[in-house]
Scaffold this motif. Structure first.
Motif: not given
Lengths: 253, 253
Positions: B34-35, B38-39, B42, B48-52, B160, B183, B225, B227
């Motif tokens: 996820i991280g 997402a990064e 970006t 990314i607007r949503e994660v399930r 990987a 930041t 932060v 944006r």
């Protein structure tokens, strides 16, 4: 041996995790709460069935929490209960439940005692906004409380605070029959064991058998993870998997 | 300066992440995808607007992917495309799109070349099951491909491999105007800056301002932060926040 008595059906308690925060979706902050809550809940007999991460937008939070609280016994939310303008979780939860929200005298008392009357500015007082009908979740780390509203447990996003709040919540909710698990390492790739593993799964429909490949020293290894609420069946299935792996090694001479 | 030309509206590309796997929900495996996604997104101009996170249950995967693909420009899924019985993502994606699924000649050719005809057993061949109409996502690490079906990019769960697949996918999809961020560290707790920070947010409705507390040496620190897709406005807002923090320190004398 209540677990193996057919008359004593295991008690299943389900839950979802709702992570609230733009910083997770942007990747700036790497979430550490999902894995912690999931492992914690598994250990106390609560099955996490779904996770959602949503942005700091009221309509998104409301839609997600209403979907999740209708479907699972509990919802654990993290994030968005601080003093700044972008912390909108408490107001969103009130909107989701259709209840009022105001400064809660119990929360005000906690914050007054912590900050002192002179330092309890409007922003900090914002952390005392609690939806009507909620119970407070005490915060041993930094005092500003979370809350439980219906079956939704609203916790902070900072991991150390969330963890302290989860301890508080866990002490108050009934948990289920614990899911037991066993890991059988298979020092080979999935492709060599898949067929026989599928056959064992058919023989043990009451044991969930997962196969998790991982990279190891440049090659692939696999962990076979077996999960059941019945200790005897779990043992039987694990022995079947171990025998299967031993036979594959033996066949290689 | 196309970014600041009001006539050139920023191009917004949205996406969701769908993580598939019982092992994440049980807490046994701590998600690292996820991280990373997402990064990565970006950085290339995809929001990314949503994660399930959902379990290895076809109906759950179908419901989640259909909800997400209807709502966002892209869906990135991870997990469940290996050779074992518990890998049901490919079949679930075919069901979600209402298309057939069978051994794909392109995928079979890749696997034959990798494993050799003699070692391409039925389980490994299962990794060549690709929904009709999908494009393959090449896998530089372990060969078995992912696939893109409509706007859904189906990738492996092993980090990987997922990362290699994401590089492949990113090269093929149009991205948006990049979200810029700054930041500003505030070496104090949120409660002391919240009121003025809220006022700055009101002055800069086109800059998203988030406040992220963290524990530092036993006390609290805060990262502000900011944006925006507009570099000039981002600069202005950051300077306003820096001035605000300086004035709070100065007031303490």
């Amino acid at each position: 041996m209540a677990e193996t008595d057919p008359a004593a059906a295991p008690r299943i308690v389900t839950a979802a995790i709702l992570v609230i925060g733009d910083e997770i979706l942007s990747g700036r902050t790497k979430d550490k709460n999902i894995g912690y809550i999931a492992e914690y809940c598994t250990n106390i007999g609560i099955d996490i069935r779904e996770v959602r991460v949503v942005p700091d937008i009221e309509a998104e939070i409301v839609a997600a929490v209403n979907a999740l609280r209708a479907r699972y016994d509990h919802v654990f939310s993290t994030g968005g209960i601080g003093p700044t303008h972008d912390d909108i979780t408490a107001d969103s939860m009130a909107a989701a439940f259709g209840v009022a929200i105001d400064h809660d005298p119990r929360a005000v008392a906690i914050l007054t005692s912590h900050y002192g009357e002179a330092n309890l500015n409007e922003a900090r007082l914002r952390m005392a906004r609690i939806p009507a009908g909620a119970d407070l979740i005490l915060n041993a780390v930094s005092k500003a409380p979370g809350f439980t509203l219906g079956n939704v447990h609203v916790m902070a996003g900072v991991p150390a605070i969330m963890q302290a709040m989860l301890d508080e919540v866990a002490a108050t909710i009934p948990t289920g029959t614990k899911m037991l698990s066993r890991t059988v390492p298979a020092n080979m790739g999935e492709g060599r064991i898949a067929a026989q593993l599928g056959a064992i799964q058919k023989d043990f429909p009451d044991v969930a058998i997962g196969s998790y490949p991982k990279m190891l020293d440049g090659g692939f290894s696999t962990d076979i993870v077996l999960r059941s609420r019945d200790a005897d069946r779990l043992d039987e299935a694990a022995r079947a998997v171990e025998a299967m792996i031993a036979s594959i090694w033996a066949a290689q001479g």
